[in-house]
Write an enzyme that holds these catalytic residues in place. Structure first.
Site, PDB file in Angstrom:
ATOM      1  N   GLY A 226       0.766  -1.248   0.000  1.00 10.52           N
ATOM      2  CA  GLY A 226       0.000   0.000   0.000  1.00 10.52           C
ATOM      3  C   GLY A 226       0.791   1.289   0.000  1.00 10.52           C
ATOM      4  O   GLY A 226       0.204   2.363  -0.130  1.00 10.52           O
ATOM      5  N   GLU A 260       4.340  -6.219   2.179  1.00  8.24           N
ATOM      6  CA  GLU A 260       3.989  -6.727   0.836  1.00  8.24           C
ATOM      7  C   GLU A 260       3.885  -5.616  -0.205  1.00  8.24           C
ATOM      8  O   GLU A 260       2.818  -5.390  -0.775  1.00  8.24           O
ATOM      9  CB  GLU A 260       2.624  -7.426   0.899  1.00  8.24           C
ATOM     10  CG  GLU A 260       2.508  -8.519   1.911  1.00  8.24           C
ATOM     11  CD  GLU A 260       1.063  -9.022   2.072  1.00  8.24           C
ATOM     12  OE1 GLU A 260       0.118  -8.320   1.655  1.00  8.24           O
ATOM     13  OE2 GLU A 260       0.892 -10.111   2.609  1.00  8.24           O
ATOM     14  N   GLY A 262       3.972  -3.669  -3.669  1.00  6.76           N
ATOM     15  CA  GLY A 262       3.947  -3.966  -5.093  1.00  6.76           C
ATOM     16  C   GLY A 262       4.302  -2.699  -5.849  1.00  6.76           C
ATOM     17  O   GLY A 262       5.391  -2.565  -6.419  1.00  6.76           O
ATOM     18  N   ARG A 263       3.391  -1.739  -5.781  1.00  7.46           N
ATOM     19  CA  ARG A 263       3.567  -0.477  -6.500  1.00  7.46           C
ATOM     20  C   ARG A 263       4.885   0.209  -6.145  1.00  7.46           C
ATOM     21  O   ARG A 263       5.595   0.712  -7.005  1.00  7.46           O
ATOM     22  CB  ARG A 263       2.398   0.449  -6.125  1.00  7.46           C
ATOM     23  CG  ARG A 263       2.318   1.699  -6.963  1.00  7.46           C
ATOM     24  CD  ARG A 263       1.272   2.653  -6.400  1.00  7.46           C
ATOM     25  NE  ARG A 263       0.035   2.023  -6.057  1.00  7.46           N
ATOM     26  CZ  ARG A 263      -1.012   1.907  -6.870  1.00  7.46           C
ATOM     27  NH1 ARG A 263      -0.950   2.375  -8.089  1.00  7.46           N
ATOM     28  NH2 ARG A 263      -2.127   1.331  -6.456  1.00  7.46           N
ATOM     29  N   ARG A 299      -5.041   2.000 -16.273  1.00  7.27           N
ATOM     30  CA  ARG A 299      -5.223   2.809 -15.055  1.00  7.27           C
ATOM     31  C   ARG A 299      -5.936   4.146 -15.299  1.00  7.27           C
ATOM     32  O   ARG A 299      -6.827   4.494 -14.541  1.00  7.27           O
ATOM     33  CB  ARG A 299      -3.892   3.016 -14.326  1.00  7.27           C
ATOM     34  CG  ARG A 299      -3.210   1.703 -13.929  1.00  7.27           C
ATOM     35  CD  ARG A 299      -2.069   1.862 -12.938  1.00  7.27           C
ATOM     36  NE  ARG A 299      -2.575   2.227 -11.630  1.00  7.27           N
ATOM     37  CZ  ARG A 299      -2.533   3.432 -11.116  1.00  7.27           C
ATOM     38  NH1 ARG A 299      -1.986   4.415 -11.796  1.00  7.27           N
ATOM     39  NH2 ARG A 299      -3.031   3.666  -9.942  1.00  7.27           N
ATOM     40  N   CYS A 329     -12.217   1.220 -29.501  1.00  7.16           N
ATOM     41  CA  CYS A 329     -13.531   1.801 -29.798  1.00  7.16           C
ATOM     42  C   CYS A 329     -14.306   2.141 -28.527  1.00  7.16           C
ATOM     43  O   CYS A 329     -15.406   1.653 -28.305  1.00  7.16           O
ATOM     44  CB  CYS A 329     -14.314   0.799 -30.633  1.00  7.16           C
ATOM     45  SG  CYS A 329     -14.389  -0.793 -29.823  1.00  7.16           S
ATOM     46  N   GLU A 330     -13.699   2.931 -27.643  1.00 12.49           N
ATOM     47  CA  GLU A 330     -14.383   3.341 -26.415  1.00 12.49           C
ATOM     48  C   GLU A 330     -13.924   4.752 -26.081  1.00 12.49           C
ATOM     49  O   GLU A 330     -12.720   5.043 -26.167  1.00 12.49           O
ATOM     50  CB  GLU A 330     -13.978   2.446 -25.226  1.00 12.49           C
ATOM     51  CG  GLU A 330     -14.242   1.007 -25.435  1.00 12.49           C
ATOM     52  CD  GLU A 330     -14.959   0.340 -24.263  1.00 12.49           C
ATOM     53  OE1 GLU A 330     -15.469   1.048 -23.379  1.00 12.49           O
ATOM     54  OE2 GLU A 330     -14.997  -0.890 -24.275  1.00 12.49           O
ATOM     55  N   TYR A 358       1.037  -2.419 -12.148  1.00 10.12           N
ATOM     56  CA  TYR A 358      -0.355  -2.502 -12.583  1.00 10.12           C
ATOM     57  C   TYR A 358      -0.519  -1.955 -13.996  1.00 10.12           C
ATOM     58  O   TYR A 358      -1.537  -1.361 -14.336  1.00 10.12           O
ATOM     59  CB  TYR A 358      -1.290  -1.793 -11.588  1.00 10.12           C
ATOM     60  CG  TYR A 358      -1.118  -2.303 -10.175  1.00 10.12           C
ATOM     61  CD1 TYR A 358      -1.506  -3.594  -9.831  1.00 10.12           C
ATOM     62  CD2 TYR A 358      -0.507  -1.523  -9.184  1.00 10.12           C
ATOM     63  CE1 TYR A 358      -1.323  -4.087  -8.552  1.00 10.12           C
ATOM     64  CE2 TYR A 358      -0.306  -2.005  -7.907  1.00 10.12           C
ATOM     65  CZ  TYR A 358      -0.715  -3.293  -7.597  1.00 10.12           C
ATOM     66  OH  TYR A 358      -0.526  -3.782  -6.323  1.00 10.12           O
TER      67      TYR A 358
END
Ligand code: LLP
Length: 410
Positions: A226, A260, A262-263, A299, A329-330, A358
Site C-alpha cells: 500500500g 507486501e 507492489g507499487r 489505469r 472503440c471506447e 499494474y
C-alpha cells in the site's frame, strides 16, 4: 533511467514497456534497510508486475512473494523464490489452489473468511498436514485512497472483523490441521499518509497481544502493501518513517514483520512508450491518437489515474492542450486529457511515466490487440523479457479446439 529511446523503439517497436532493473533492486534495498535490526521479510506483491525477470531480480535480492492465485505462487517459485517466503492471500481460493499451495509448502495461507478456514482444514486433513495460516483482519479504517483500491473498511469484501478473527484463531489453535502463526492486514493501495496504517497496526497488534495471553503465539506480523508513490506531485510515505511507525506500534512483540509492497517496487521503475499515429482537431478539442491503448495500460480509464505524459521531441514552444487517446472503440480509451503537448508528427514518441506497476499485468487482448513487448534495462544494457504477442499467440487456444462441428452442411 538513461536509455536511447529511439534505438530501443527501432529494435523492439511500440507500444513498449521499459523497466529500469537497477531501480527495482534499489527500491527493494531501501525498504529492507529501513527494517534493519528487526526480523523482516519483504514479500513482493507479484500482481503489480509478474514478469518472471522482475520476480527473479527481486528473488536474487532476497525478497519473498505475496500472491493472490496459485498462478502467482507458481510464478514466484519458478522465478526462484523459496516456498518459505511465499504468502497466498485472496478472498476466493479454490480447493485445488489450497491443495497445491499446501503441497508446495509455502509459508502462509492468508485466510479471509471462516468458511475458507474450514475448507483449508479439510484439505489439510486430506493431505495429512498442518497448514500454516494467517488471518486477514479488516480493521475498518479508511486509507484515504481511490475507493476501488481501498480494502480495509467493513464495506469492502476483504478479511474479517476483529471479533471474528479472534474466534477463528481460537478455533484454529485447537485444530489438528491448522497452525495459526501469522496475522495480516492490508487496508488499501497508493496510501500517502502514515496515520491510517498506524491506526490499523495498533488495532491488529493489540489483537496479537490478547492472543499471546491465551497462548496463541503469532510469529509473523504482516502489514500488507500500500505504500504510495509519486505519480504527480504527491508527498508520500518515506520508508524509514514507515518502519519506525510500525516498530513503535508492535513494541514488546517478538514477531517477524512481513511487508507486501507492489507499487512501491515497480511503479516508478517503468515507462510505457507509444507512437503518435495521427493528430486530429475538432472545434473544441485536439486529439493525439497513439498506438498504445487502454488494453495496454488501463489505469487512466479505470481509476482516472494520473500518469505524467511527455512527448519525446526536440523542444518546441508551440504547446497546446490535447487529449492523448488510443485506437480502441471506447471513449474511455485515453491516457490523459488536456495535456500540454507540442506539435507532433507521425511516429513521434510519447512516454507515459510511472507505468511499471499494474500496467502490463492488467493488460488484455481487447479489440484483438496483442499485448506489448517488455524490455529490461540493467547497467545500461537492454534485454527483452517478454516478446510482443502475435495474432497467432492470441488465437492459439481457439485453434486448438475441434471446429469440425461448425463445418457441417445441414
Ligand atoms: N497485499 C495485498 C493483500 C494486496 O491486495 C495488495 C494490492 C498488495 C499487497 C500490494 O499493494 P501495493 O503495495 O501495490 O499498493 N490495480 C490497482 C491496485 C490494486 C491493488 C490490489 N492489491 C492500481 O492500478 O492502482
Amino acid at each position: 533511467m538513461k536509455v536511447d529511446l529511439k534505438s530501443l523503439v527501432k529494435k523492439y517497436d511500440t507500444p513498449l514497456y521499459i523497466y529500469d532493473f537497477n531501480a527495482i533492486s534499489d527500491r527493494y534495498k531501501e525498504l529492507k534497510k529501513a527494517f534493519e535490526g528487526k526480523k523482516s521479510l519483504i514479500s513482493y506483491a507479484v500482481k503489480a508486475n509478474s514478469n518472471l525477470a522482475v520476480i527473479r531480480t527481486l528473488a536474487k535480492n532476497g525478497a519473498g512473494a505475496d500472491c493472490v492465485s496459485i498462478g502467482e505462487v507458481n510464478r514466484a517459485l519458478k522465478a526462484g523464490i523459496k516456498p518459505y517466503k511465499i504468502i497466498f492471500s485472496g478472498v476466493g481460493k479454490r480447493d485445488e489452489e489450497i491443495r497445491e499451495a499446501l503441497e508446495k509448502g509455502i509459508l502462509l495461507l492468508n485466510l479471509e473468511s471462516e468458511a475458507e478456514m474450514k475448507r483449508v482444514e479439510l484439505v489439510a486433513n486430506e493431505l495429512k498436514v498442518k497448514a500454516r495460516i494467517s488471518i486477514r483482519v479488516n480493521p475498518n479504517i479508511d486509507p484515504k485512497t481511490h475507493p476501488y483500491i481501498s480494502t480495509g473498511l467493513h464495506e469492502n469484501k476483504f478479511g474479517v472483523d476483529i471479533n471474528m478473527a479472534k474466534r477463528m484463531y481460537i478455533y484454529a489453535h485447537k485444530s489438528e490441521h491448522l497452525n495459526p502463526i501469522g496475522i495480516h492486514f492490508h487496508i488499501g493501495s497508493q496510501i500517502t499518509e502514515l496515520e491510517p496504517i498506524r491506526e490499523a497496526s495498533i488495532i491488529v497488534s493489540d489483537l496479537v497481544r490478547s492472543l499471546k495471553a491465551i497462548n496463541i503465539d503469532i510469529k509473523f506480523f504482516d502489514i500488507g502493501g500500500g505504500i504510495g508513490v509519486v505519480y504527480d506531485d504527491e508527498i508520500t510515505i518515506n520508508p524509514k518513517d514507515y518502519s519506525d511507525m510500525i516498530i513503535e506500534t508492535i513494541k514488546g512483540l517478538d514477531v517477524t514483520i512481513i511487508c507486501e509492497p507492489g507499487r512501491y517496487m515497480l511503479a516508478n521503475a517503468g515507462i510505457f512508450v507509444t507512437k503518435v499515429l495521427y493528430e486530429k482537431m475538432n472545434e473544441s478539442r485536439r486529439f493525439v491518437i497513439v498506438d498504445g491503448a487502454m488494453n495496454d495500460l488501463i489505469r487512466p480509464s479505470l481509476y482516472n489515474a494520473y500518469h505524467k505524459i511527455e512527448a519525446f521531441v526536440d523542444g518546441s514552444d508551440d504547446v497546446t492542450k490535447a487529449d492523448v487517446v488510443g485506437p480502441i472503440c471506447e471513449s474511455g480509451d485515453f491516457f490523459g486529457k488536456d495535456i500540454e503537448l507540442p506539435k507532433l508528427k507521425h511516429n513521434d514518441l510519447i512516454i507515459i511515466h510511472s507505468a511499471g506497476a499494474y500496467g502490463f499485468t492488467m493488460a488484455s487482448n481487447y479489440n484483438t490487440r496483442g499485448r506489448s513487448a517488455e524490455v529490461a534495462i540493467l547497467d545500461g544494457k537492454d534485454y527483452i523479457i517478454r516478446q510482443r504477442e502475435s495474432f497467432e499467440d492470441q488465437i492459439r487456444l481457439e485453434e486448438a479446439c475441434d471446429t469440425s462441428w461448425q463445418n457441417r452442411e445441414d
